[in-house]
Design a protein around this motif. Structure first.
Motif, PDB file in Angstrom:
ATOM      1  N   LYS A 162       0.827  -1.209   0.000  1.00 46.52           N
ATOM      2  CA  LYS A 162       0.000   0.000   0.000  1.00 46.52           C
ATOM      3  C   LYS A 162       0.864   1.264   0.000  1.00 46.52           C
ATOM      4  CE  LYS A 162      -3.445  -2.655  -0.142  1.00 46.52           C
ATOM      5  NZ  LYS A 162      -2.647  -3.886  -0.262  1.00 46.52           N
ATOM      6  N   ASP A 332     -11.533   2.174   3.251  1.00 50.76           N
ATOM      7  CA  ASP A 332     -12.389   1.068   2.812  1.00 50.76           C
ATOM      8  C   ASP A 332     -11.570  -0.188   2.545  1.00 50.76           C
ATOM      9  OD1 ASP A 332     -14.760  -0.243   1.736  1.00 50.76           O
ATOM     10  OD2 ASP A 332     -13.856   0.056  -0.230  1.00 50.76           O
ATOM     11  N   GLU A 334     -12.329  -2.491   0.107  1.00 50.49           N
ATOM     12  CA  GLU A 334     -12.820  -2.902  -1.210  1.00 50.49           C
ATOM     13  C   GLU A 334     -14.240  -3.471  -1.181  1.00 50.49           C
ATOM     14  OE1 GLU A 334     -11.835  -5.825  -4.816  1.00 50.49           O
ATOM     15  OE2 GLU A 334      -9.993  -5.132  -3.840  1.00 50.49           O
ATOM     16  N   ASP A 342     -18.789   4.070   0.193  1.00 51.62           N
ATOM     17  CA  ASP A 342     -18.441   4.814  -1.025  1.00 51.62           C
ATOM     18  C   ASP A 342     -19.332   6.026  -1.257  1.00 51.62           C
ATOM     19  OD1 ASP A 342     -20.769   3.568  -1.881  1.00 51.62           O
ATOM     20  OD2 ASP A 342     -19.872   2.644  -3.650  1.00 51.62           O
ATOM     21  N   GLU A 354      -8.557   3.653  -0.288  1.00 49.17           N
ATOM     22  CA  GLU A 354      -8.881   2.255  -0.546  1.00 49.17           C
ATOM     23  C   GLU A 354      -7.701   1.371  -0.148  1.00 49.17           C
ATOM     24  OE1 GLU A 354     -10.673  -0.640  -0.782  1.00 49.17           O
ATOM     25  OE2 GLU A 354     -11.922   0.681  -2.027  1.00 49.17           O
ATOM     26  N   PHE A 356      -8.106  -1.970  -0.310  1.00 48.89           N
ATOM     27  CA  PHE A 356      -8.373  -3.230  -1.006  1.00 48.89           C
ATOM     28  C   PHE A 356      -8.590  -4.348   0.034  1.00 48.89           C
ATOM     29  CE2 PHE A 356      -5.989  -0.348  -3.694  1.00 48.89           C
ATOM     30  CZ  PHE A 356      -6.850  -0.238  -4.775  1.00 48.89           C
ATOM     31  N   ILE A 357      -8.379  -5.606  -0.351  1.00 49.21           N
ATOM     32  CA  ILE A 357      -8.654  -6.693   0.582  1.00 49.21           C
ATOM     33  C   ILE A 357      -7.417  -6.921   1.452  1.00 49.21           C
ATOM     34  CG2 ILE A 357      -9.405  -9.088   0.831  1.00 49.21           C
ATOM     35  CD1 ILE A 357     -11.516  -7.287  -0.366  1.00 49.21           C
ATOM     36  N   THR A 380     -15.802  -2.362   6.553  1.00 48.25           N
ATOM     37  CA  THR A 380     -15.767  -3.586   5.777  1.00 48.25           C
ATOM     38  C   THR A 380     -16.905  -4.465   6.283  1.00 48.25           C
ATOM     39  OG1 THR A 380     -14.405  -5.415   4.989  1.00 48.25           O
ATOM     40  CG2 THR A 380     -14.127  -4.793   7.286  1.00 48.25           C
TER      41      THR A 380
END
Length: 616
Positions: A162, A332, A334, A342, A354, A356-357, A380
């Motif tokens: 990241k 967030d 994802e 969002d 973001e 992501f996962i 999440t």
């Protein structure tokens, strides 16, 4: 005296002090401190820009010891810059009630986050650096001292990934590659080329150096500071216990204080106790680009009573409304189109990040943003916070203020099945020091609680549901932390039905059915799970003869039922009769209504439990 002579003297002092405090305490990690002393001496003398008298100064560099067990080194640095005295270092380290704990915590104003659970300092630093580059727009640098053992943690690579994605040139990780871990050699030992290949594969710049060559260290840190759009990882080959030849690079000394006789010999060989005082360069005083405005006028969304709206949808609308406050940030994992986080991105993309996962980095980023003073929300699916539980736990030790929003909780989510059903989240978050848990049952309460949590200290968790349910409350209803709402009541109630989220609606349906059979049931919305409204529970016991039915879309251990029983354990209530309806088996796929019924938490099960308590 040239600069490197001064650095050499400082490194010796840091080693001596690390030995002194740990030997006096009889415990600690001096060998892990000795290996990194040269690295930190160079950083302190020539590269760290910090006003020690004003640790809150917005443009100070940040120094995070991800290898928190090397606290003797960190505290020796604090002595070297004059913010703690010799007596505190030597006499109070690891003592009951002292500031200098075994692993650093923010009880010290120069420590940003608690570390010691390995693999967390670097992820937290990503959040700090992210704030510096994209929100504060300040030139401070974030430095992180990592151990080589902790690079086995996946969170380290989430952080580097990241950091690369967001081009955080203001972040430098210094990895102390001393080859030896707790029980023997580390995975890669001194294979710095393999370390570098991994670092570069994640999009970061790798600099390989001899971690005891002062000139090489200085050049690497200079190069790192000049980076603009790529994070730097300094891979420093070091020797564990450097400076104490009789145990250098020898296994079996991790986490062990030197015996007094050995310590005395080592201190003498290193030049004895010194009182070198270092003045670091203070940064230019600059203000952050964003100034918090908690009093900004926020126009929250309003819903009509009876309108069907999911609480996750209401959260999204509320967090978008809160975007007028410049300190609000959303992170967030994802799933923003499902959690509805969002909605914030649509109105304020510059303060939406973001991850992501990568749920560990999701929490760590939120912690780092909180260190910089931002009101950061991480969202999440509720079940995925379990992957990052240790980060949540450590945030509690850091005593930072973060906001967590978990959607899709319980069997209510339906057909996706048990892998997606958060049924342990209340228990886990309840156990975290300083946590607050809020569980809205309708859109109106979700909106208000989202606004409330923005200004609530601690680890604040909002649990939202997937399905749409009728709005119960008017738009001006208030929901203070620690409160509850009594939705049905008479002086002659025979039983109290206690729910939150989806189960509150089942309780209301059950109360209507019970009324048709002549049983008067009190209905309580326990929207604040921690802290909870103990007085209202006691009042319900007084009126109903202590007949309670607690219903939750959660496993029985550690959730709402446990919270109620704990609250009433020492209360003056007579002969408590409590029926606890919870998810007791392993769920499968199915419709929400089917799953609530099979789990035994639907209205018909509540009616049956209430009738038994009422003697029917």
């Amino acid at each position: 005296m040239n600069q490197f002579d001064r650095v050499r003297q400082l490194a010796a002092q840091l080693r001596v002090d690390s030995i002194r405090c740990s030997t006096r305490a009889g415990s600690g990690h001096p060998t892990s401190s000795l290996s990194a002393a040269d690295l930190m001496a160079v950083l302190l003398v020539g590269h760290l820009r910090y006003d020690w008298d004003q640790p809150e100064q917005a443009n100070n560099d940040h120094l995070i010891f991800s290898k928190g067990h090397a606290s003797p080194l960190l505290y020796s640095m604090f002595r070297a810059v004059g913010v703690i005295g010799d007596a505190e270092l030597v006499d109070s380290y690891r003592r009951l009630g002292a500031r200098l704990q075994g692993h650093p915590t923010p009880v010290l104003p120069w420590v940003d986050v608690a570390t010691g659970s390995l693999g967390q300092g670097l992820p937290d630093a990503v959040g700090v650096a992210l704030a510096g580059k994209y929100l504060d727009h300040l030139p401070f640098h974030t430095w992180v001292l990592c151990g080589d053992s902790e690079t086995a943690e996946g969170s380290v690579w989430e952080a580097l990934d990241k950091a690369s994605f967001y081009k955080l040139g203001n972040l430098t990780a210094i990895i102390d590659v001393n080859r030896l871990g707790q029980r023997g050699p580390t995975e890669l030992e001194w294979d710095l080329r393999r370390y570098a290949a991994r670092v570069e594969a994640f999009g970061c710049r790798a600099l390989i150096i001899d971690g005891h060559d002062l000139d090489a260290i200085d050049q690497a840190l200079t190069e790192a500071r000049l980076a603009t759009d790529k994070p730097t990882v300094v891979l420093a080959r070091t020797i564990k216990a450097k400076g104490v030849p009789e145990i250098e690079d020898k296994n079996g000394w991790h986490g062990k204080a030197l015996p007094p006789e050995m310590a005395e010999r080592a201190i003498s060989a290193l030049g004895g106790v010194t009182d070198l005082l270092i003045s670091t360069d203070a940064p230019q005083r600059l203000a952050s680009a964003i100034t918090a405005d908690p009093t900004a006028h926020v126009t929250l969304p309003r819903y009509e009573v009876g309108e069907k709206v999911a609480t996750r949808v209401a959260f999204g609308a509320a967090i978008a409304a809160l975007a007028v406050r410049p300190e609000i940030v959303v992170v967030d994992g994802e799933v923003g189109n499902s959690t509805h986080a969002d909605e914030f991105q649509k109105v304020c993309p510059d303060r939406y990040f973001e991850m992501f996962i990568a749920e560990q980095q999701l929490i760590a980023t939120t912690v780092g943003l909180a260190v910089r003073g931002y009101v950061a929300f991480a969202s999440t699916f509720a079940v995925f916070f379990s992957r990052a539980f240790d980060f949540i736990r450590m945030a509690g030790i850091s005593q930072v203020n973060i906001r967590l929003v978990g959607s899709h909780a319980g069997v209510e989510i339906g057909e996706d099945g048990p892998s997606q059903m958060a049924l342990e989240d209340l228990a886990s978050v309840r156990a975290v020091h300083g946590s607050v848990i809020l569980y809205p049952s309708d859109a109106a309460s979700a909106v208000r609680l989202t606004a409330v949590m923005a200004d609530t200290a601690g680890i604040v968790y909002l649990r939202t549901t997937r399905g749409a349910y009728p709005v119960i409350y008017g738009p001006d209803e208030e929901f203070p932390v620690g409160g509850s709402k009594t939705l049905r009541s008479t002086p002659k109630d025979q039983v109290a039905l206690i729910g939150a989220g989806v189960t509150l609606h089942e309780c209301l349906a059950a109360a209507d059915q019970l009324a048709n059979t002549g049983i008067s049931a009190r209905v309580i919305d326990l929207y604040s799970i921690k802290p909870l409204d103990r007085e209202n529970l006691i009042e319900a016991c007084r009126v109903t003869g202590s007949r309670l039915v607690v219903v939750e879309d959660h496993y029985p251990e550690g959730g709402i039922g446990s919270a109620v029983l704990e609250a009433l354990a020492d209360a003056d209530v007579h002969a408590l009769h409590l029926t606890h309806l919870a998810v007791r088996g392993l769920p499968t796929s199915g419709t929400p209504a089917e799953l609530l019924d099979v789990a035994g938490i639907s209205s018909r099960h509540i009616v049956a439990a209430a009738e038994r308590l009422a003697g029917r």
